[in-house]
Motif scaffolding. Structure first.
Motif, PDB file in Angstrom:
ATOM      1  N   ASP A   1       0.854  -1.192   0.000  1.00 58.20           N
ATOM      2  CA  ASP A   1       0.000   0.000   0.000  1.00 58.20           C
ATOM      3  C   ASP A   1       0.885   1.235   0.000  1.00 58.20           C
ATOM      4  OD1 ASP A   1      -2.513  -1.139   0.025  1.00 58.20           O
ATOM      5  OD2 ASP A   1      -2.924  -0.707   2.129  1.00 58.20           O
TER       6      ASP A   1
ATOM      7  N   THR B   1      -1.603  -1.021  -4.541  1.00 57.69           N
ATOM      8  CA  THR B   1      -2.712  -0.164  -4.125  1.00 57.69           C
ATOM      9  C   THR B   1      -2.191   1.194  -3.676  1.00 57.69           C
ATOM     10  OG1 THR B   1      -4.156  -1.984  -3.467  1.00 57.69           O
ATOM     11  CG2 THR B   1      -4.566   0.136  -2.434  1.00 57.69           C
TER      12      THR B   1
ATOM     13  N   THR C   1      -6.551   0.292  -6.965  1.00 56.49           N
ATOM     14  CA  THR C   1      -5.801  -0.964  -6.962  1.00 56.49           C
ATOM     15  C   THR C   1      -5.579  -1.465  -8.373  1.00 56.49           C
ATOM     16  OG1 THR C   1      -6.577  -1.653  -4.772  1.00 56.49           O
ATOM     17  CG2 THR C   1      -5.857  -3.398  -6.249  1.00 56.49           C
TER      18      THR C   1
END
Length: 308
Positions: A15, A99, A112
């Motif tokens: 992330d 993401t 994403t």
């Protein structure tokens, strides 16, 4: 004797968390500055697995990553947090999912690139692993359609070996919320763990307790996360409620996954439903104290103390 307390099946990716974004995004190559950014482990399943390991469970992870630096990052991050990655498949063709999370005033937008997620299947989960765990949790149901189509079979196999099961559907990017695929899974799911928006979307009902009741009558105990408003649990006939902790959040990314970890851990430790719900709400709240989904996940002693 079971080898692991918990097997988590699903998504794992890096992330990039950016924000808070305090003005509308524009194209035209315009650049905006934000106060913070971090690179951390993401994916609902991965964050839940790390939260459960932090709470003291022995945890194995099954899913798929690419043969790339992002995949190596994911494996190392899981292992650093005590999660067994023996069943983490390396896809030789497709890349690791990526993401970007844009945060803003307690909310977030998520972008994403799915990478190898759509290639993840039930065949990625070793049968011997299903036989060696006390509980199986799956996440991000709608991001992995091939896995979703085989999940009922995995849950049936787990239950035949006396394991319990749980599911966090997470969001459906297509906004279809397909019941034909989901309902067979719910019939073999012990605990369903949506957030409030997902519970509303799955049922079309605007009242949260009623939405939870509708889902509960389709099979599982339904435990719904509702952010700063705490959480409810519905067994089809009665409702329990728990308050969130009064914490000013730094970052709410992964709070629901930490909640999932808290509830499953409490149940596996033999605690009753009211205490499990309170501990789950505490775990979700405490996880918001730092950026990213795993940095502020509590250990068991802190979760237990905070829930009192």
């Amino acid at each position: 004797m079971k080898t692991f307390d918990l097997l988590v099946i699903g998504d794992a990716n890096p992330d990039v968390v950016i924000g808070p974004v305090n003005q509308p995004l524009t194209f035209g190559q315009r650049e905006r500055l934000v106060p913070t950014g971090s690179l951390c482990l993401g994916g609902s399943a991965a964050i839940m697995a790390c939260g459960a390991a932090r709470l003291g469970l022995s945890v194995a992870f099954a899913g798929r990553i690419g043969d790339d630096p992002a995949g190596a990052f994911v494996r190392a991050a899981l292992e650093e947090r005590g999660v067994d990655t023996t069943a983490l498949v390396v896809d030789a063709i497709l890349p690791t999912p990526l993401t970007t999370v844009l945060t803003s005033a307690g909310d977030r937008a998520i972008l994403t690139a799915a990478g190898c997620l759509p290639a993840t299947t039930a065949y990625d989960v070793p049968a011997e692993l299903l036989r060696s765990v006390r509980h199986v949790h799956a996440a991000s149901f709608y991001l992995m359609p091939e896995l979703a189509s085989g999940l009922a079979g995995l849950f049936k196999e787990a239950r035949s070996n006396k394991a319990t099961t749980s599911l966090d559907t997470n969001d459906d990017p297509a906004d279809r919320w397909d019941r034909m695929v989901l309902d067979p899974v719910l019939r073999v799911t012990d605990i369903l763990l949506p957030n409030a928006a997902e519970a509303h979307a799955l049922t079309g009902h605007p009242v949260l307790a009623d939405a939870a009741g509708i889902l509960a009558r389709r099979g599982p105990l339904v435990v719904v996360k509702n952010g700063a408003d705490g959480a409810i649990a519905h067994d089809g006939s009665s409702v329990l409620r728990a308050e969130a902790l009064p914490i000013e959040p730094v970052d709410t990314v992964g709070a629901g996954d930490s909640f999932d970890a808290g509830f499953v851990t409490a149940v596996l430790r033999g605690l009753g439903r009211p205490q499990a719900l309170a501990i789950a709400a505490a775990c979700g709240s405490l996880s918001t104290r730092a950026a990213g989904g795993t940095a502020a996940q509590p250990d068991w002693d802190l979760a237990l103390e905070s829930a009192r």
